[in-house]
Design a protein around this motif. Sequence first.
Motif, PDB file in Angstrom:
ATOM      1  N   LEU A 131      -2.825  37.063 -29.880  1.00  0.00           N
ATOM      2  CA  LEU A 131      -2.681  36.081 -30.963  1.00  0.00           C
ATOM      3  C   LEU A 131      -3.369  36.609 -32.222  1.00  0.00           C
ATOM      4  O   LEU A 131      -4.458  37.171 -32.171  1.00  0.00           O
ATOM      5  N   GLY A 132      -2.723  36.427 -33.360  1.00  0.00           N
ATOM      6  CA  GLY A 132      -3.281  36.829 -34.640  1.00  0.00           C
ATOM      7  C   GLY A 132      -2.300  36.452 -35.740  1.00  0.00           C
ATOM      8  O   GLY A 132      -1.139  36.109 -35.465  1.00  0.00           O
ATOM      9  N   GLY A 176     -13.119  20.539 -31.462  1.00  0.00           N
ATOM     10  CA  GLY A 176     -13.309  21.819 -30.781  1.00  0.00           C
ATOM     11  C   GLY A 176     -12.402  22.934 -31.237  1.00  0.00           C
ATOM     12  O   GLY A 176     -12.008  23.784 -30.412  1.00  0.00           O
ATOM     13  N   CYS A 177     -12.073  22.973 -32.519  1.00  0.00           N
ATOM     14  CA  CYS A 177     -11.252  24.083 -33.027  1.00  0.00           C
ATOM     15  C   CYS A 177     -12.015  25.399 -32.820  1.00  0.00           C
ATOM     16  O   CYS A 177     -13.181  25.519 -33.195  1.00  0.00           O
ATOM     17  N   SER A 178     -11.355  26.372 -32.210  1.00  0.00           N
ATOM     18  CA  SER A 178     -12.000  27.646 -31.901  1.00  0.00           C
ATOM     19  C   SER A 178     -11.557  28.785 -32.817  1.00  0.00           C
ATOM     20  O   SER A 178     -12.210  29.834 -32.854  1.00  0.00           O
ATOM     21  N   ARG A 179     -10.462  28.557 -33.572  1.00  0.00           N
ATOM     22  CA  ARG A 179      -9.939  29.640 -34.400  1.00  0.00           C
ATOM     23  C   ARG A 179      -8.959  29.068 -35.411  1.00  0.00           C
ATOM     24  O   ARG A 179      -8.212  28.133 -35.105  1.00  0.00           O
ATOM     25  N   LEU A 180      -8.960  29.633 -36.618  1.00  0.00           N
ATOM     26  CA  LEU A 180      -8.032  29.170 -37.648  1.00  0.00           C
ATOM     27  C   LEU A 180      -7.354  30.378 -38.295  1.00  0.00           C
ATOM     28  O   LEU A 180      -8.019  31.241 -38.882  1.00  0.00           O
ATOM     29  N   ALA A 197      -4.584  25.887 -36.530  1.00  0.00           N
ATOM     30  CA  ALA A 197      -5.848  25.668 -35.841  1.00  0.00           C
ATOM     31  C   ALA A 197      -5.608  25.737 -34.337  1.00  0.00           C
ATOM     32  O   ALA A 197      -4.686  25.104 -33.823  1.00  0.00           O
ATOM     33  N   VAL A 198      -6.459  26.504 -33.630  1.00  0.00           N
ATOM     34  CA  VAL A 198      -6.298  26.734 -32.196  1.00  0.00           C
ATOM     35  C   VAL A 198      -7.346  25.933 -31.435  1.00  0.00           C
ATOM     36  O   VAL A 198      -8.551  25.999 -31.749  1.00  0.00           O
ATOM     37  N   PHE A 199      -6.887  25.203 -30.412  1.00  0.00           N
ATOM     38  CA  PHE A 199      -7.774  24.416 -29.549  1.00  0.00           C
ATOM     39  C   PHE A 199      -7.579  24.870 -28.092  1.00  0.00           C
ATOM     40  O   PHE A 199      -6.623  25.592 -27.783  1.00  0.00           O
ATOM     41  N   ARG A 284       6.535  31.685 -28.657  1.00  0.00           N
ATOM     42  CA  ARG A 284       5.388  32.205 -27.908  1.00  0.00           C
ATOM     43  C   ARG A 284       5.386  31.649 -26.484  1.00  0.00           C
ATOM     44  O   ARG A 284       5.154  32.368 -25.514  1.00  0.00           O
ATOM     45  N   GLY A 285       5.647  30.361 -26.375  1.00  0.00           N
ATOM     46  CA  GLY A 285       5.713  29.739 -25.056  1.00  0.00           C
ATOM     47  C   GLY A 285       6.889  30.259 -24.251  1.00  0.00           C
ATOM     48  O   GLY A 285       6.780  30.502 -23.035  1.00  0.00           O
ATOM     49  N   GLU A 286       8.039  30.432 -24.892  1.00  0.00           N
ATOM     50  CA  GLU A 286       9.239  30.905 -24.191  1.00  0.00           C
ATOM     51  C   GLU A 286       9.030  32.332 -23.656  1.00  0.00           C
ATOM     52  O   GLU A 286       9.469  32.656 -22.535  1.00  0.00           O
ATOM     53  N   ALA A 287       8.400  33.185 -24.445  1.00  0.00           N
ATOM     54  CA  ALA A 287       8.169  34.554 -24.029  1.00  0.00           C
ATOM     55  C   ALA A 287       7.262  34.614 -22.802  1.00  0.00           C
ATOM     56  O   ALA A 287       7.504  35.376 -21.853  1.00  0.00           O
TER      57      ALA A 287
END
Length: 295
Positions: A131-132, A176-180, A197-199, A284-287
């Motif tokens: 992820l990036g 609890g956002c861990s990454r943006l 925003a990633v949770f 992303r989910g489908e892959a």
Amino acid sequence: MSYGQGGPPSQWDPWKPQSQQPWSSGGGSDSGQAPDWAALAEASETRHKRRRLLFIGGGAIATAAIGTAVAVAVVSANGSNQASDPSSQLPATAGLPSPTGTVPSFAPTSAPPPLDPKDFVSSAQKDRAPLGPDVLFPGTQLTMGDTVYKKGPTADTRNCASAAKATLPKVLTDNGCSRLLRVTYTKDDVAVTVGVAVFDTEAQAAKAKQQADAKSIIKSLAGGGVKEFCDGAVCRSTTNSYGRYAYFTLSGFTAAKNVTEKDKTVFSTGNDLAEFTFRQILRRGEAQASAAAEE
């Protein structure tokens, strides 16, 4: 009268094919003798009876031959050359299938249900793909319909609050956002920054979306030829979520003028980028679901 070689004709016998019936040529000592009609009739009747006996006997023989042929055919169909006792080739009564017997049943089979792509982007445990910003937003431009958007600067931070403004920093921190991740796209004098925003869970992302209000906005991302925008000017923002991701857009003019409801271009630009972000998370989910199905 002369009878030729061998003398007079022999006595006529109806059972001998070479014998001749007496006849008269109209002259000689026998010319006035009449035929014995009674004897002729009796001989004819005897001959007819013999023919009937022959026909009856021949029919019986033919019937017997047909019966033998049928018996041989039945035995041959059963795979045996023994025609002397066809009944010995039939199965015993106990071996015959019963018309009231139970028909065997088989449990229905079906392929396993396909994996749900959303499951793989709804928790950190399953969402293990790289992820990036450049993974989620690849390339140097984006085409939506007939519109081409140029890709600008990107940013990635673990401190979610530092990339948000107004009421959004608290919302991200509390859930609890861990990454943006952020990226900016431009089209003419319109720019839009997308923030993802990633949770850890889908529930956290959904709650962050619910708690966000009209003042919950991300910071615009300038640089790399993109001028500052939405810094003191009125801009348009959107908020949404899918799986464990909450995503935001901030759209405005690079000329530092306010956005109004008449500025349809700004609205369509924000909508296009929000739609593209959703599609990228879904892909992303489908892959990951496809890869898991092949294991």
